[in-house]
Design an enzyme around this catalytic site. Structure first.
Site: not given
Length: 568
Positions: A235-236
């Site tokens: 994800c981030k």
């Protein structure tokens, strides 16, 4: 001697050749001594240049000297010429600056990765962890313009795209597939040879529940095609959303039998302190998927259609009076900040306290519920001391659910603790039609003295009846005795036919007479009560007392407790 001949030869040739030659004698100082050229027209220029060289050597800048070429002409650049000096000085400054920037970059990347384990082998230093030999969790690969301007600058403190590509091309060439869970960041899939799949959902939130089985099926298909294949999930930050999907995949692949074991294993592998997947809602969705595997054979369950009736706050102190927002993945469904009956009220005014049990209740008077729900939905409470929220799914929960404070995301970040705080969520099954309870009221009105069959009139009648009991607050107390008036009313209607032993027709006639008498009494009572308790015309200006006056429907605050008690 040979050395004397060599020195004398060097001195004699200095008047002919223009190339400077430094003597190897020990008596010569340790800096270059240029000889004077034959032409006198350039003496002034060379004098200034040699001064710069002497100053540089005085600061300890020992310049490397190249072996002179025999055929070099008089215009060739000397190793100790000013351009060489400036080039060396500039190169030194650049090397020093690059080293400093690299050190700052490494430190920034370690600070951003926080408690996550990093891969630091073979010259790589990446926010990347092998959860298993074939499942990898990592942070977002930034630093490419295809990720946008912010994604480009994030390459300074996150995994850089070039380094990530180099790692996978070195260790898993043609054997890896990347899964991007970010809804806020994308990149060019061709950077990974097109082997990129996107399953996006927002940060600090949960995915649509049907996204989890789809992800697991895709990852499983890639892994089973070759034993050396690996899946890379990010994800981030590469922690929470990544953890939700990887734990679900571990369940799907039967690494562990329970969601709890999968979450515990992931947390220990990904983070040094074992705190990877910690948001209650995201943990709840991993457990939802465990039930999907057991009850739905791993297939996405259909959404159950419900009506959200309202909320009860248990053991709620006086300083907790939040406003409410209900939403799903498509947007906001309901909010007290915009609803006509609550948008101009303070939260203290539309939360009604029931003193008998110390319960605070919220519902919309005279309406079937707050909003219709199907599948995933989010409840967010906005409070002065800090917001808290949760994600739920109608198919995976009961109509009544009581959540502790620890079951809400960000509840532990509130400025004031609220020990023992609980939220009761009340729903009913809903098919888009009038609920059975209101249908029963309409039938009763039709059979009695031709009263108006409209839902509005029956609601007004019940409101006026309950307004007489306001002094006792039976509507809002939510006490165990709130069902007694209803039971007494039913017994008065159904009692006489049971006592009579005559024919069925006589029983029906008697029942109709009793219903008509009750209806007439209700009309007379409503006429007198309407003068005293008249519904305000301007609903947005209601205060808490006015809400009590128009909320005599009672069922919106009892949430159908009397109906459920009949089943026991």
């Amino acid at each position: 001697m040979v050395s004397d001949q060599t020195n004398s030869h060097a001195v004699d040739s200095s008047s002919v050749e223009s190339t400077p030659i430094v003597s190897s004698s020990d008596e010569v100082p340790n800096f270059p001594k240029p000889t004077m050229p034959e032409q006198n027209n350039s003496q002034a220029g060379y004098t200034g240049k040699w001064a710069i060289a002497r100053i540089a050597s005085g600061f300890g800048l020992h310049l490397a000297q190249k072996t002179p070429v025999g055929n070099e002409n008089a215009s060739s650049v000397s190793p100790s010429s000013p351009s060489t000096v400036l080039h060396s000085v500039g190169k030194g400054l650049v090397d020093t600056s690059m080293g400093a920037v690299k050190a700052v970059q490494v430190r920034a990347r370690h600070m951003v990765s926080q408690n996550k384990r990093r891969y630091q082998e073979g010259g790589f230093d990446l926010d990347l962890t092998y959860i298993t030999d074939n499942i990898i969790a990592m942070g977002f690969p930034a630093g490419d313009l295809s990720s946008g301007i912010f994604g480009y600058f994030e390459g300074f403190y996150r995994n850089h795209m070039e380094e990530v590509i180099k790692f996978f091309e070195t260790h898993h060439k043609d054997r890896y597939k990347v899964y991007n869970l970010c809804s806020e960041r994308l990149y060019d899939a061709s950077l990974f040879a097109g082997k990129v799949a996107c399953f996006p959902f927002n940060d600090h939130n949960c995915p649509p529940i049907n996204l989890i089985p789809s992800f697991c099926q895709s990852a499983y298909s890639w892994l089973k095609s070759d034993i050396l294949n690996v899946v890379v999930v990010h994800c981030k930050a590469g922690k929470a959303r990544t953890g939700l999907m990887i734990c679900s995949l571990l369940l799907f692949l039967k690494f562990f039998p329970t969601a709890h074991e999968c979450i515990d294993y992931y947390n220990q592998r990904r983070c040094v302190d074992g705190k990877g997947l910690i948001l209650p809602s995201q943990i709840r969705y991993v457990k939802y998927f465990e039930r999907i595997l057991a009850d739905f054979n791993g297939e996405s369950p259909p959404g159950r259609r419900c009506m959200l009736r309202g909320f009860r706050l248990h053991e709620c102190p006086y300083w907790v009076r939040p406003s409410i927002t209900i939403s799903d993945h498509n947007g906001v469904l309901f909010t007290t900040k915009r609803h006509p009956k609550t948008k101009n009220l303070m939260p203290e005014d539309f939360w009604i306290r029931a003193p008998t049990k110390g319960i605070v209740v919220f519902a919309l008077p005279g309406e079937r519920g707050l909003t219709e729900l199907t599948g995933d939905f989010k409840i967010q409470f906005h409070d002065r001391q800090g917001d808290f929220y949760c994600w739920l799914n109608t198919t995976m929960m009961e109509n009544r659910v009581i959540l502790n404070g620890s079951d809400f995301d960000d509840f532990d970040k509130r400025r004031l603790p609220v020990p023992g705080f609980k939220v009761e969520i009340v729903m009913i099954d809903y098919d888009g039609t009038v609920p059975e309870k209101y249908k029963a009221n309409e039938k009763s009105n039709l059979s009695s003295a031709d009263c108006s069959p409209s839902y509005k009139d029956s609601t007004n009648s019940s409101r006026n009846k309950a307004s007489n009991d306001q002094e006792n607050d039976d509507v809002f107390s939510d006490s165990d005795d709130e069902d007694k008036p209803v039971s007494a009313k039913r017994s008065s209607i159904s009692g006489p036919p049971q006592q009579q032993s005559g024919k069925i027709d006589a029983d029906v006639i008697t029942l109709r007479k009793n219903i008509q008498q009750l209806s007439l009494n209700s009309k007379q009572q409503s006429t007198s009560d309407n003068k005293q308790f008249e519904k305000p015309k301007s609903i947005p200006n209601l205060d808490s007392g006015d809400i009590k006056a128009i909320a005599a429907d009672a069922s919106v605050f009892s949430f159908g407790d009397d109906e459920e008690d009949e089943d026991f």
